[in-house]
Design a protein around this motif. Structure first.
Motif, short mmCIF file in Angstrom:
data_model
loop_
_atom_site.label_atom_id
_atom_site.label_comp_id
_atom_site.label_asym_id
_atom_site.label_seq_id
_atom_site.Cartn_x
_atom_site.Cartn_y
_atom_site.Cartn_z
N SER A 18 0.83 -1.21 0.00
CA SER A 18 0.00 0.00 0.00
C SER A 18 0.86 1.26 0.00
CB SER A 18 -0.97 0.00 1.18
OG SER A 18 -0.26 0.07 2.40
N GLN A 19 2.00 1.23 0.73
CA GLN A 19 2.89 2.39 0.74
C GLN A 19 3.53 2.60 -0.64
OE1 GLN A 19 3.19 4.71 3.09
NE2 GLN A 19 4.53 5.81 1.69
N ALA A 20 3.89 1.52 -1.31
CA ALA A 20 4.47 1.62 -2.65
C ALA A 20 3.46 2.25 -3.61
CB ALA A 20 4.89 0.23 -3.15
N MET A 21 2.20 1.83 -3.51
CA MET A 21 1.17 2.39 -4.39
C MET A 21 0.95 3.87 -4.10
SD MET A 21 -1.39 -0.90 -4.43
CE MET A 21 -2.78 -0.03 -5.07
N ARG A 22 0.91 4.23 -2.81
CA ARG A 22 0.72 5.65 -2.45
C ARG A 22 1.89 6.50 -2.92
NH1 ARG A 22 -1.39 3.67 2.37
NH2 ARG A 22 0.56 3.93 3.48
N SER A 23 3.09 5.93 -2.86
CA SER A 23 4.30 6.68 -3.22
C SER A 23 4.58 6.66 -4.72
CB SER A 23 5.51 6.09 -2.51
OG SER A 23 5.31 6.06 -1.13
N GLY A 24 3.89 5.80 -5.45
CA GLY A 24 4.15 5.67 -6.88
C GLY A 24 5.48 4.98 -7.16
N LEU A 25 5.89 4.13 -6.23
CA LEU A 25 7.17 3.42 -6.37
C LEU A 25 6.92 1.95 -6.65
CD1 LEU A 25 9.11 4.86 -3.30
CD2 LEU A 25 9.59 5.34 -5.70
N ARG A 26 7.88 1.33 -7.28
CA ARG A 26 7.85 -0.12 -7.40
C ARG A 26 8.11 -0.70 -6.02
NH1 ARG A 26 12.12 -1.85 -9.83
NH2 ARG A 26 11.28 -3.87 -10.33
N LEU A 27 7.53 -1.86 -5.76
CA LEU A 27 7.65 -2.49 -4.46
C LEU A 27 9.12 -2.72 -4.09
CD1 LEU A 27 5.89 -3.54 -2.18
CD2 LEU A 27 5.78 -5.74 -3.34
N ALA A 28 9.93 -3.16 -5.06
CA ALA A 28 11.35 -3.41 -4.78
C ALA A 28 12.09 -2.12 -4.46
CB ALA A 28 12.00 -4.11 -5.97
N ASP A 29 11.72 -1.02 -5.13
CA ASP A 29 12.38 0.27 -4.86
C ASP A 29 12.05 0.77 -3.46
OD1 ASP A 29 13.48 0.22 -7.40
OD2 ASP A 29 11.88 1.43 -8.28
N LEU A 30 10.78 0.61 -3.06
CA LEU A 30 10.40 1.00 -1.71
C LEU A 30 11.11 0.11 -0.67
CD1 LEU A 30 8.69 2.69 0.25
CD2 LEU A 30 6.92 0.92 0.04
N ALA A 31 11.19 -1.18 -0.96
CA ALA A 31 11.87 -2.10 -0.05
C ALA A 31 13.32 -1.68 0.14
CB ALA A 31 11.79 -3.53 -0.59
N LEU A 32 13.99 -1.30 -0.95
CA LEU A 32 15.38 -0.87 -0.86
C LEU A 32 15.50 0.40 -0.01
CD1 LEU A 32 18.29 -1.42 -1.74
CD2 LEU A 32 17.84 -0.05 -3.78
N GLN A 33 14.58 1.34 -0.18
CA GLN A 33 14.60 2.56 0.63
C GLN A 33 14.43 2.23 2.12
OE1 GLN A 33 11.71 5.39 -0.75
NE2 GLN A 33 12.77 5.74 -2.71
N LEU A 34 13.51 1.31 2.40
CA LEU A 34 13.26 0.92 3.79
C LEU A 34 14.50 0.26 4.39
CD1 LEU A 34 11.26 0.58 6.16
CD2 LEU A 34 10.64 -1.62 5.15
N ILE A 35 15.16 -0.58 3.61
CA ILE A 35 16.38 -1.25 4.09
C ILE A 35 17.46 -0.22 4.40
CG2 ILE A 35 18.27 -2.77 3.37
CD1 ILE A 35 16.06 -4.37 1.78
N HIS A 36 17.64 0.74 3.48
CA HIS A 36 18.66 1.79 3.72
C HIS A 36 18.31 2.62 4.96
CE1 HIS A 36 20.98 0.86 0.26
NE2 HIS A 36 20.14 1.33 -0.64
N ALA A 37 17.04 2.99 5.12
CA ALA A 37 16.64 3.76 6.27
C ALA A 37 16.86 2.98 7.56
CB ALA A 37 15.17 4.17 6.15
N SER A 38 16.55 1.70 7.51
CA SER A 38 16.74 0.85 8.70
C SER A 38 18.21 0.75 9.08
CB SER A 38 16.17 -0.54 8.41
OG SER A 38 16.46 -1.40 9.46
N GLU A 39 19.08 0.68 8.07
CA GLU A 39 20.52 0.61 8.34
C GLU A 39 21.02 1.89 9.02
OE1 GLU A 39 22.06 -0.29 4.47
OE2 GLU A 39 21.71 -2.44 4.69
N LEU A 40 20.42 3.03 8.64
CA LEU A 40 20.81 4.29 9.28
C LEU A 40 20.35 4.34 10.74
CD1 LEU A 40 19.99 6.89 6.48
CD2 LEU A 40 22.26 6.28 7.35
N LEU A 41 19.22 3.72 11.01
CA LEU A 41 18.65 3.80 12.35
C LEU A 41 19.23 2.77 13.30
CD1 LEU A 41 14.92 4.41 11.38
CD2 LEU A 41 16.57 6.09 12.25
N ASP A 42 19.79 1.69 12.77
CA ASP A 42 20.34 0.63 13.63
C ASP A 42 21.68 1.02 14.21
OD1 ASP A 42 18.19 -0.99 13.38
OD2 ASP A 42 19.02 -2.18 11.73
#
Length: 196
Positions: A172-196
């Protein structure tokens, strides 16, 4: 490419003998010889600049330089390659195929056999290219699936969600953002790495 236009050939002379006979045979068979390279040094440059439909290599036995240039061309400007060689032998044939040669013909052939050999090389080249595209697509899909699984795992841990809920949230977030699911997943992974 216009199907009625003659095939454009690049001839590569990897021998000491003149190529006039082979050049004339291709012209008589209805092909257009657009350029000729004397040795392997010009091969990549001419393949990129002239963009021939097929490359014809005349050799006694493929040299290391020729095979290296063909391998570079296979990566930079892939084309069907027909190699006419005086000598066969499994090691020479295997090395030629690894370098990107589509058809390896031992000894010279009559003018009548040129068209079927070139046609076969073109068909094999297209089939190989289709298989390579399919493999690359499957590898990309697998890599994207791994990213999505990893992103789901992050959401499951951080938000205490089940697998289906995490996937639905990602989707649902990918659809709202107009992103491909894999692209959103990659962004989430990068953000998580910054926060860990």
């Amino acid at each position: 490419m216009d199907p009625s236009a003659p095939l454009r050939l690049l001839l590569v002379n990897d021998t000491d003998r003149p190529m006039r006979q082979l050049r004339d045979a291709f012209a008589d068979a209805g092909y257009l010889v657009i350029a000729q390279a004397d040795g392997a040094a010009e091969l990549l440059r001419l393949a990129e600049s002239e963009r021939p439909d097929v490359i014809i290599v005349d050799t006694e036995s493929p040299t290391r330089d020729t095979l290296e240039q063909l391998a570079l061309m296979e990566r930079a400007a892939p084309r069907p390659v027909v190699m006419f060689a005086e000598h066969g032998g499994m090691p020479a044939i295997q090395a030629a195929v690894r370098a990107g040669v589509t058809a390896y013909i031992v000894d010279h052939v009559s003018a009548e056999r040129l068209a079927p050999i070139v046609d076969m090389a073109r068909v094999k080249f297209e089939e190989d290219a289709a298989l390579k595209r399919k493999l690359a697509d499957m590898e990309r899909q697998l890599a994207e699936r791994k990213l999505i699984e990893r992103a789901k795992g992050i959401l499951m841990r951080r938000r205490q969600l089940g697998e289906e809920e995490a996937y639905a949230l990602l989707r649902s977030q990918a659809m709202r953002s107009g992103l491909r699911l894999a692209d959103l997943a990659l962004q989430l992974i990068h953000a998580s790495e910054l926060l860990d």
